[in-house]
Design a protein around this motif. Structure first.
Motif, PDB file in Angstrom:
ATOM      1  N   PRO A 236       0.690  -1.478  -0.162  1.00 34.95           N
ATOM      2  CA  PRO A 236      -0.052  -0.200  -0.111  1.00 34.95           C
ATOM      3  C   PRO A 236       1.095   1.080   0.162  1.00 34.95           C
ATOM      4  CG  PRO A 236      -0.658  -1.580   1.330  1.00 34.95           C
ATOM      5  CD  PRO A 236       0.602  -2.338   0.829  1.00 34.95           C
ATOM      6  N   LEU A 237      -0.006   2.407  -0.354  1.00 39.73           N
ATOM      7  CA  LEU A 237       0.973   3.406  -1.075  1.00 39.73           C
ATOM      8  C   LEU A 237       1.200   3.964   0.517  1.00 39.73           C
ATOM      9  CD1 LEU A 237       1.529   6.193  -2.486  1.00 39.73           C
ATOM     10  CD2 LEU A 237      -0.277   6.731  -2.764  1.00 39.73           C
ATOM     11  N   SER A 238       0.629   4.558   1.175  1.00 35.54           N
ATOM     12  CA  SER A 238       1.475   4.558   2.533  1.00 35.54           C
ATOM     13  C   SER A 238       2.420   4.069   3.290  1.00 35.54           C
ATOM     14  CB  SER A 238      -0.391   4.852   3.279  1.00 35.54           C
ATOM     15  OG  SER A 238      -0.478   4.332   3.762  1.00 35.54           O
ATOM     16  N   GLU A 239       2.670   2.566   2.916  1.00 28.63           N
ATOM     17  CA  GLU A 239       3.359   2.126   3.923  1.00 28.63           C
ATOM     18  C   GLU A 239       4.489   2.013   3.304  1.00 28.63           C
ATOM     19  OE1 GLU A 239       2.638  -2.337   4.540  1.00 28.63           O
ATOM     20  OE2 GLU A 239       0.418  -1.848   4.798  1.00 28.63           O
ATOM     21  N   MET A 240       4.363   2.201   1.887  1.00 25.40           N
ATOM     22  CA  MET A 240       5.121   2.553   0.968  1.00 25.40           C
ATOM     23  C   MET A 240       6.065   4.120   0.494  1.00 25.40           C
ATOM     24  SD  MET A 240       7.490   0.939  -1.624  1.00 25.40           S
ATOM     25  CE  MET A 240       7.153   0.045  -2.610  1.00 25.40           C
ATOM     26  N   ARG A 241       5.303   4.621   1.261  1.00 25.74           N
ATOM     27  CA  ARG A 241       5.911   5.772   1.906  1.00 25.74           C
ATOM     28  C   ARG A 241       7.020   6.499   3.083  1.00 25.74           C
ATOM     29  NH1 ARG A 241       1.327   9.609   0.134  1.00 25.74           N
ATOM     30  NH2 ARG A 241       2.023  10.529  -2.667  1.00 25.74           N
ATOM     31  N   HIS A 242       6.422   5.742   3.767  1.00 26.94           N
ATOM     32  CA  HIS A 242       7.065   5.684   5.216  1.00 26.94           C
ATOM     33  C   HIS A 242       8.583   4.915   5.247  1.00 26.94           C
ATOM     34  CE1 HIS A 242       4.422   7.601   8.093  1.00 26.94           C
ATOM     35  NE2 HIS A 242       3.101   6.917   7.469  1.00 26.94           N
ATOM     36  N   ILE A 243       8.165   4.047   4.683  1.00 29.82           N
ATOM     37  CA  ILE A 243       9.698   3.023   4.267  1.00 29.82           C
ATOM     38  C   ILE A 243      10.422   3.590   3.307  1.00 29.82           C
ATOM     39  CG2 ILE A 243      10.043   0.258   3.198  1.00 29.82           C
ATOM     40  CD1 ILE A 243       7.665  -0.856   4.096  1.00 29.82           C
ATOM     41  N   LEU A 244       9.961   4.278   2.224  1.00 25.65           N
ATOM     42  CA  LEU A 244      11.314   5.123   1.617  1.00 25.65           C
ATOM     43  C   LEU A 244      11.299   6.009   2.455  1.00 25.65           C
ATOM     44  CD1 LEU A 244       9.941   4.812  -2.244  1.00 25.65           C
ATOM     45  CD2 LEU A 244      10.957   2.872  -1.151  1.00 25.65           C
TER      46      LEU A 244
END
Ligand code: DQA
Length: 254
Positions: A236-244
Motif C-alpha cells: 500500500p502507498l501509505s506504507e511504502m512512503r514511510h518505508i522509502l
C-alpha cells in the motif's frame, strides 16, 4: 542516468512511487483516479487492459483526456498489458500498434509502455514512431512464473535500451531468495552501464523486499497500490512512503 518527466526526476537514486489505476468501467476508472490523485503519488499508471471498453472506438482516448485533467502535473503512464505478460485482455498485434500510436498522437499520456519482446511484433519500429510523435516509452518485459538467468535478464534490459526505450523495466517472479539477489545484481550492473532509468521488481510475497530495496541497487520506480494491486506483492502507498523515507532518507511526501 536521470530522466525528467513533468515535475519528477527518475533515476536520481531515490525511487519514485507509481500507483496503478485498475477500474473496469469509465465510472470506476474515474472514481479510482479521484481517490489516487488526492494521495499525490509521484506517477500513475493507467492499466487500460482492465477497462472493458478499451478497444471500442475512441474510449481509451476519452479516458486519457479525463485522466490528464484529474492528474495535472502527475505523470501518467499508458499501459496495455497483454495476456501473455500477465494482463487481462486479448489484443492482436495490429490492435496493440493502433492503440499505442493513437495514444502517442493524442499526447495526453506522458509515457507509453511497450512490451519490447512481444511475439511477431517490431517493438523498435513502434518506439521510433512514438518518438517521432514526441512520446516517451517504458520498455517492459514480465514473467509471472520464474526469474530468468542473470545473463538473460541483462540482455533483455540492454535490448530495450538498444531499441530506444526511454525507461527499461523488468518484472520477474522469484522462487527463491537467490532469484531476488540475482535481480538486484543485474539491476545494479545495468543501471551502472546505461544512461536510462532502470526499473525492476521481483513480484509476489517473497519479492516484496525488491519493491522496498530495489532503489539501493538502481531501480528508479516502485509500484504501490492505493485502491487495488495490478501485480502480486504491491505494498500500500501509505506504507511504502514511510518505508522509502526511512531507507532513502528522502523528503518524500508522507
Ligand atoms: O510492469 C509493471 C510492474 C508491475 O507488474 C509490478 O509488478 O508492480 C505492475 C504493472 O502494472 C506494471 O505495468
Amino acid at each position: 542516468m536521470s530522466l525528467r518527466i513533468k515535475s519528477i526526476t527518475l533515476g536520481d537514486g531515490i525511487p519514485r512511487i507509481c500507483v496503478p489505476i485498475t477500474g473496469k468501467s469509465r465510472e470506476e476508472i474515474l472514481s479510482q483516479s479521484e481517490i489516487i490523485a488526492r494521495s499525490q503519488p509521484d506517477l500513475v499508471e493507467w492499466r487500460s487492459d482492465y477497462y472493458e471498453d478499451v478497444l471500442k472506438g475512441e474510449s481509451a482516448l476519452q479516458i486519457l483526456e479525463s485522466l490528464s485533467g484529474i492528474f495535472g502535473g502527475i505523470p501518467v503512464i499508458f499501459t496495455f498489458r497483454s495476456v501473455e505478460e500477465g494482463g487481462n485482455k486479448e489484443i492482436s498485434v495490429w490492435e496493440y500498434q493502433t492503440l499505442n500510436i493513437a495514444v502517442a498522437q493524442q499526447a495526453k499520456a506522458d509515457l507509453i509502455d511497450v512490451e519490447v519482446y512481444r511475439k511477431d511484433f517490431n517493438a523498435c519500429s513502434m518506439i521510433r514512431q512514438i518518438h517521432h510523435l514526441n512520446g516517451k516509452v517504458v520498455g517492459s518485459n514480465h514473467n509471472f512464473q520464474i526469474t530468468y538467468e542473470s545473463e538473460k535478464m541483462a540482455e533483455i534490459l540492454y535490448g530495450m535500451d538498444e531499441c530506444g526505450a526511454d525507461i527499461l523495466k523488468l518484472a520477474m517472479m522469484p522462487k527463491t531468495p537467490e532469484d531476488i539477489l540475482r535481480l538486484f545484481e543485474v539491476t545494479r550492473q545495468v543501471s551502472d552501464n546505461t544512461q536510462k532509468p532502470v526499473v525492476t521488481m521481483s513480484m509476489g510475497n517473497l519479492g516484496k523486499i525488491s519493491r522496498i530495496g530495489g532503489g539501493v541497487f538502481g531501480s528508479a520506480i516502485t509500484f504501490a497500490s492505493a485502491v487495488d494491486v495490478s501485480a502480486p506483492g504491491q505494498i500500500p502507498l501509505s506504507e511504502m512512503r514511510h518505508i522509502l523515507a526511512t531507507i532513502y532518507n528522502s523528503t518524500a511526501k508522507q
